[in-house]
Design a protein around this motif. Sequence first.
Motif, PDB file in Angstrom:
ATOM      1  N   ARG A 172       0.859  -1.393  -0.291  1.00 21.50           N
ATOM      2  CA  ARG A 172       0.123   0.081   0.093  1.00 21.50           C
ATOM      3  C   ARG A 172       1.019   1.299   0.331  1.00 21.50           C
ATOM      4  O   ARG A 172       1.710   1.190   0.674  1.00 21.50           O
ATOM      5  CB  ARG A 172      -0.615  -0.294   0.815  1.00 21.50           C
ATOM      6  N   ILE A 173       0.482   2.528  -0.972  1.00 23.92           N
ATOM      7  CA  ILE A 173       1.641   3.089  -0.506  1.00 23.92           C
ATOM      8  C   ILE A 173       0.978   4.499   0.483  1.00 23.92           C
ATOM      9  O   ILE A 173      -0.399   3.721   1.461  1.00 23.92           O
ATOM     10  CB  ILE A 173       1.464   4.351  -2.205  1.00 23.92           C
ATOM     11  N   ASP A 174       2.118   4.755   0.952  1.00 22.28           N
ATOM     12  CA  ASP A 174       1.437   4.817   2.550  1.00 22.28           C
ATOM     13  C   ASP A 174       1.185   6.803   2.343  1.00 22.28           C
ATOM     14  O   ASP A 174       0.725   6.835   1.130  1.00 22.28           O
ATOM     15  CB  ASP A 174       2.874   5.375   3.323  1.00 22.28           C
ATOM     16  N   ASP A 175       0.561   7.059   2.987  1.00 24.05           N
ATOM     17  CA  ASP A 175       0.024   8.412   3.340  1.00 24.05           C
ATOM     18  C   ASP A 175       0.470   9.464   2.675  1.00 24.05           C
ATOM     19  O   ASP A 175      -0.305  10.376   2.759  1.00 24.05           O
ATOM     20  CB  ASP A 175      -0.730   8.554   5.251  1.00 24.05           C
ATOM     21  N   ARG A 176       1.726   9.633   2.864  1.00 26.54           N
ATOM     22  CA  ARG A 176       1.833  10.820   2.123  1.00 26.54           C
ATOM     23  C   ARG A 176       2.626  10.716   0.539  1.00 26.54           C
ATOM     24  O   ARG A 176       3.028  11.597   0.089  1.00 26.54           O
ATOM     25  CB  ARG A 176       3.751  11.093   2.681  1.00 26.54           C
TER      26      ARG A 176
ATOM     27  N   LEU B 243       8.851   1.049   2.329  1.00 21.18           N
ATOM     28  CA  LEU B 243       9.999   1.075   0.948  1.00 21.18           C
ATOM     29  C   LEU B 243       9.774   2.419   0.601  1.00 21.18           C
ATOM     30  O   LEU B 243       8.757   2.455   0.028  1.00 21.18           O
ATOM     31  CB  LEU B 243      10.578  -0.032  -0.389  1.00 21.18           C
ATOM     32  N   PRO B 244      10.974   3.188   0.229  1.00 22.67           N
ATOM     33  CA  PRO B 244      11.130   4.170  -0.230  1.00 22.67           C
ATOM     34  C   PRO B 244      10.594   4.616  -1.774  1.00 22.67           C
ATOM     35  O   PRO B 244      11.861   3.879  -2.027  1.00 22.67           O
ATOM     36  CB  PRO B 244      12.069   5.201   0.158  1.00 22.67           C
ATOM     37  N   LEU B 245      10.062   5.424  -2.572  1.00 22.99           N
ATOM     38  CA  LEU B 245       9.662   5.421  -3.571  1.00 22.99           C
ATOM     39  C   LEU B 245      10.977   6.592  -4.455  1.00 22.99           C
ATOM     40  O   LEU B 245      11.113   7.183  -3.734  1.00 22.99           O
ATOM     41  CB  LEU B 245       8.641   5.704  -4.250  1.00 22.99           C
ATOM     42  N   PRO B 246      11.535   5.927  -5.158  1.00 22.12           N
ATOM     43  CA  PRO B 246      12.473   6.744  -5.711  1.00 22.12           C
ATOM     44  C   PRO B 246      11.845   8.334  -6.513  1.00 22.12           C
ATOM     45  O   PRO B 246      12.521   9.398  -6.141  1.00 22.12           O
ATOM     46  CB  PRO B 246      12.757   6.572  -7.306  1.00 22.12           C
ATOM     47  N   GLN B 247      10.805   8.316  -6.569  1.00 20.10           N
ATOM     48  CA  GLN B 247       9.497   9.590  -6.778  1.00 20.10           C
ATOM     49  C   GLN B 247       8.492   9.676  -6.410  1.00 20.10           C
ATOM     50  O   GLN B 247       7.797   8.603  -6.216  1.00 20.10           O
ATOM     51  CB  GLN B 247       8.997   9.908  -8.527  1.00 20.10           C
ATOM     52  N   PRO B 248       8.595  10.278  -5.458  1.00 18.99           N
ATOM     53  CA  PRO B 248       7.209  10.239  -4.329  1.00 18.99           C
ATOM     54  C   PRO B 248       5.682  10.828  -5.282  1.00 18.99           C
ATOM     55  O   PRO B 248       5.568  11.215  -6.712  1.00 18.99           O
ATOM     56  CB  PRO B 248       6.860  11.717  -3.753  1.00 18.99           C
ATOM     57  N   ARG B 249       4.051   9.819  -4.485  1.00 19.90           N
ATOM     58  CA  ARG B 249       3.350   9.914  -5.831  1.00 19.90           C
ATOM     59  C   ARG B 249       2.415  10.291  -4.674  1.00 19.90           C
ATOM     60  O   ARG B 249       0.971   9.976  -4.323  1.00 19.90           O
ATOM     61  CB  ARG B 249       2.919   8.556  -5.829  1.00 19.90           C
ATOM     62  N   PRO B 250       1.906  11.517  -4.241  1.00 18.68           N
ATOM     63  CA  PRO B 250       1.531  12.147  -3.288  1.00 18.68           C
ATOM     64  C   PRO B 250      -0.145  12.067  -3.483  1.00 18.68           C
ATOM     65  O   PRO B 250      -1.521  11.763  -2.701  1.00 18.68           O
ATOM     66  CB  PRO B 250       1.157  13.505  -3.460  1.00 18.68           C
ATOM     67  N   THR B 251      -0.542  12.159  -5.065  1.00 18.27           N
ATOM     68  CA  THR B 251      -1.786  11.912  -5.002  1.00 18.27           C
ATOM     69  C   THR B 251      -2.262  10.414  -5.606  1.00 18.27           C
ATOM     70  O   THR B 251      -3.050  10.333  -5.096  1.00 18.27           O
ATOM     71  CB  THR B 251      -1.911  12.131  -7.056  1.00 18.27           C
ATOM     72  N   GLU B 252      -1.794   9.301  -4.870  1.00 17.74           N
ATOM     73  CA  GLU B 252      -1.769   7.672  -4.794  1.00 17.74           C
ATOM     74  C   GLU B 252      -1.802   7.454  -3.861  1.00 17.74           C
ATOM     75  O   GLU B 252      -2.286   6.168  -3.349  1.00 17.74           O
ATOM     76  CB  GLU B 252      -1.076   7.461  -5.556  1.00 17.74           C
ATOM     77  N   ALA B 253      -1.666   8.102  -2.639  1.00 14.76           N
ATOM     78  CA  ALA B 253      -1.525   7.682  -1.056  1.00 14.76           C
ATOM     79  C   ALA B 253      -2.887   6.783  -0.707  1.00 14.76           C
ATOM     80  O   ALA B 253      -3.169   7.521  -1.017  1.00 14.76           O
ATOM     81  CB  ALA B 253      -1.561   9.264  -0.529  1.00 14.76           C
ATOM     82  N   GLY B 254      -2.292   6.550   0.251  1.00 12.72           N
ATOM     83  CA  GLY B 254      -2.681   5.102   0.214  1.00 12.72           C
ATOM     84  C   GLY B 254      -3.709   3.925  -0.185  1.00 12.72           C
ATOM     85  O   GLY B 254      -4.389   3.212  -0.389  1.00 12.72           O
ATOM     86  N   ARG B 255      -3.421   3.914  -1.878  1.00 11.72           N
ATOM     87  CA  ARG B 255      -3.566   2.989  -2.866  1.00 11.72           C
ATOM     88  C   ARG B 255      -3.273   1.165  -2.313  1.00 11.72           C
ATOM     89  O   ARG B 255      -1.800   1.578  -2.418  1.00 11.72           O
ATOM     90  CB  ARG B 255      -3.305   3.292  -3.598  1.00 11.72           C
ATOM     91  N   PRO B 256      -4.172   0.819  -2.929  1.00  9.20           N
ATOM     92  CA  PRO B 256      -3.322  -0.436  -2.525  1.00  9.20           C
ATOM     93  C   PRO B 256      -2.420  -0.588  -3.980  1.00  9.20           C
ATOM     94  O   PRO B 256      -3.028  -0.629  -5.704  1.00  9.20           O
ATOM     95  CB  PRO B 256      -4.706  -1.652  -2.482  1.00  9.20           C
ATOM     96  N   VAL B 257      -0.847  -1.588  -3.992  1.00 10.35           N
ATOM     97  CA  VAL B 257      -0.719  -1.835  -5.089  1.00 10.35           C
ATOM     98  C   VAL B 257       0.194  -3.381  -4.935  1.00 10.35           C
ATOM     99  O   VAL B 257       0.122  -4.366  -3.543  1.00 10.35           O
ATOM    100  CB  VAL B 257       0.621  -0.713  -5.170  1.00 10.35           C
ATOM    101  N   LYS B 258       0.654  -3.428  -5.843  1.00 10.39           N
ATOM    102  CA  LYS B 258       1.400  -5.084  -6.138  1.00 10.39           C
ATOM    103  C   LYS B 258       3.353  -4.253  -6.916  1.00 10.39           C
ATOM    104  O   LYS B 258       3.075  -3.954  -7.279  1.00 10.39           O
ATOM    105  CB  LYS B 258       1.292  -5.902  -6.856  1.00 10.39           C
ATOM    106  N   LEU B 259       3.512  -5.097  -5.216  1.00 10.67           N
ATOM    107  CA  LEU B 259       4.979  -4.604  -5.247  1.00 10.67           C
ATOM    108  C   LEU B 259       5.855  -5.713  -6.120  1.00 10.67           C
ATOM    109  O   LEU B 259       6.010  -7.018  -5.713  1.00 10.67           O
ATOM    110  CB  LEU B 259       5.922  -4.638  -4.693  1.00 10.67           C
ATOM    111  N   GLY B 260       6.490  -5.185  -7.558  1.00 14.32           N
ATOM    112  CA  GLY B 260       7.106  -6.615  -8.204  1.00 14.32           C
ATOM    113  C   GLY B 260       8.890  -5.952  -7.602  1.00 14.32           C
ATOM    114  O   GLY B 260       9.414  -5.411  -7.826  1.00 14.32           O
ATOM    115  N   ILE B 261       9.702  -7.263  -7.729  1.00 16.24           N
ATOM    116  CA  ILE B 261      11.493  -7.057  -7.685  1.00 16.24           C
ATOM    117  C   ILE B 261      11.738  -8.072  -8.145  1.00 16.24           C
ATOM    118  O   ILE B 261      11.601  -9.613  -7.567  1.00 16.24           O
ATOM    119  CB  ILE B 261      11.642  -6.979  -6.109  1.00 16.24           C
TER     120      ILE B 261
END
Lengths: 328, 355
Positions: B245-249, B261-279
């Motif tokens: 999940r993308i955190d609140d900030r 895990l810190p994102l390389p670029q912040p995504r303020p518009t997507e705060a709180g959104r559930p995601v799938k993280l691929g590594i």
Amino acid sequence: MRGVALLDKRRRGFLFNPPHASPLRHAQPTKDHPLQRRVTFDNRLLPYLLLAPQVAVTLVFFIWPAAQAIWQSVHLQDAFGIRSEFVWFENFTHVLSDPNYLDTLKVTIVFSVAVTVLAMGVALLLAVLADSKIKGARAYKTLLIWPYALAPAVAAVLWMFIFNPDIGSFGRALRALGYDWDYRLNGGQALVMVIMAASWKQVSYNFIFFLAGLQAIPRSVMEAASIDGAGPVRRFWTITFPLLSPTTFFLLVVDMVYAFFETFGTIHALTQGGPGKATETLIFRVYQDGVVNNDLGGSSAQSVILMVIVIALTAVQFRFVERKVHYA
Amino acid sequence: MATVEIRNVRKSYGPVEAIKGIDIAIQDGEFLVLLGPSGCGKSTLLRMVAGLEGITGGEIAIGGRVVNHLDPKDRDIAMVFQNYALYPHMTVFDNMAYGLKIRGIPKAEIRARVDRAAEILELGRFLDRRPSQLSGGQRQRVAMGRAIVREPAAFLFDEPLSNLDAKLRTQMRVEIKRLQDRLGITSLYVTHDQVEAMTLADRILVMNHGVAEQIGTPLEVYQRPASLFVAGFIGSPPMNVLDGRIDDRGGAVLLPGGQSLPLPQPRPTEAGRPVKLGIRPEHLAVADAGFVIEVELVEALGADTVVYGRLPGGEALLVRMAGLPSCRSGDRLTVSPPADALHLFDAVTGRRLEG
Ligand SMILES: Nc1ncnc2c1ncn2[C@@H]1O[C@H](COP(=O)(O)OP(=O)(O)O)[C@@H](O)[C@H]1O
Ligand SMILES: [Mg+2]
């Protein structure tokens, strides 16, 4: 699939039977044949017993009559069948120098070649159609196989009902159109009719084999040819037909043998060899001379000649099937 | 030499739609690979280009000419089939010459073209043999030869290597690449093997259930998979996928285990959104902080090592490390990815979140 599975299960069950319950056992590897694992028989008599029915059938229905024919072909019997006299090859020289016999031979050749060509040509055409994507191909295949299940005499009666000039639907139609159709008087017409009736019977058999042969050709091979630029006709003659050649050759021999030997019933029921001797083939003449005219020696000599022909045809078939016609 | 354009092409078998609208323009001389799992519609699409399958909707143009209603023979293409589809009753020479004879090319030129192809493919000694007298690899070459003597506008390959053993497959793959570089003929190549796709393609079209998931160069497809499906299909072993999940900030991804895990670029518009993280397994490396895994299995492949680990929350995590194994099953290992190696996908649609 299911059949194979069943068979497999049954076979396994058989092999897994305890040794004392089964007449078969696996041979233990021995010093001489360390790797031999063949199935062997405990009972020395059993294999002969298993073979006996087959041997008996062959003896009673083939070897015995054949031997009798050969014996009679070199004897002359009196009219009452009481005394017979050894005459060397007199019956053969008599038969082969009889101009009537040569006429019969001619009729037989015309008849056999025509039946073979017609039965194979029509069957191949129908098989090609059935193999292509047409609607109702299944029903059509079933219908085509039916004639094979019909007894020759029954089939002949059907043909008579169609072609009889008085009661046959087609025969009457021909006459109504002003064509002088009467196979009972016109030898040529009679020959055409028995050829058609005999071919019709064999079309189903050929059809099954041709269809199986066609379906064994991979679809991608035909697709490759069409990408290579071949239209349907060229594909047929350069790909399909050559790939069918083993089937074609097999059927050629089978159909020749059929036309020579197995069309007696058809001819007997339709024309009795007439009018005159227009539809008398060799096999029909054997019957005519032997049973009707009571010339056992001559008839037997003819049988022996036919036997030689069929042996020759079969030999040719085996040689070719083993060598030439194989491409794969 | 030609372009091949596929415009919104569809194919239905009765009520079943096998191809659901595919668009791609293949450049002149380009090597395009259609990649996807079995049954996704690759062959169907290729066969529509070849003219072996009718086109339900859309348009296909070869060399600028719409071919929807042309017969295969008029499309100026050559095809290599999975089972080679050689003519069993013809010699190798006749197999290759068949298409040329039909097109009425003079005998001397047929001879020259077949000889040249035979030389390129090292088939010279076999010209008089029947296909049944050749090995699988040799048959494959004859099928290739039959295609190249035609000098068509485009080559179509339908899994041409999948009937060969692994070693021969690698060898033929290199040869096909070399051949295509040399001849420069536009090629469409169907495979389900990602290694073939990565090594042969100028561009890959990744297909799934009759749609194009992604079209791109091998590196684009590897580095920026457009969907979870592509991410999982390309790369070996496959990419790790974790729920997050993308955190609140909007500055980090929170995982159920509590890591962030810190994102390389912040995504303020997507705060709180559930995601799938691929590594990708090869992007995880041993570190001081990060994911703590319990090692369940270690596969030593020689050049590198695959570690099958499990996170405290129970999710599996694969790690691929260079060199020989440095841990054993039962060990605890801390691994972490570089920030720019994270792939984010929409938790519902599975599409990549760009940026
Ligand atoms: N002739 C056909 N009739 C009905 N369905 C078909 C036919 N050919 C292919 N299909 C279906 O279309 C889909 C795609 O098949 P295909 O193109 O062969 O897949 P691939 O080559 O990617 O393995 C599959 O689901 C298959 O079942
Ligand atoms: Mg396929």
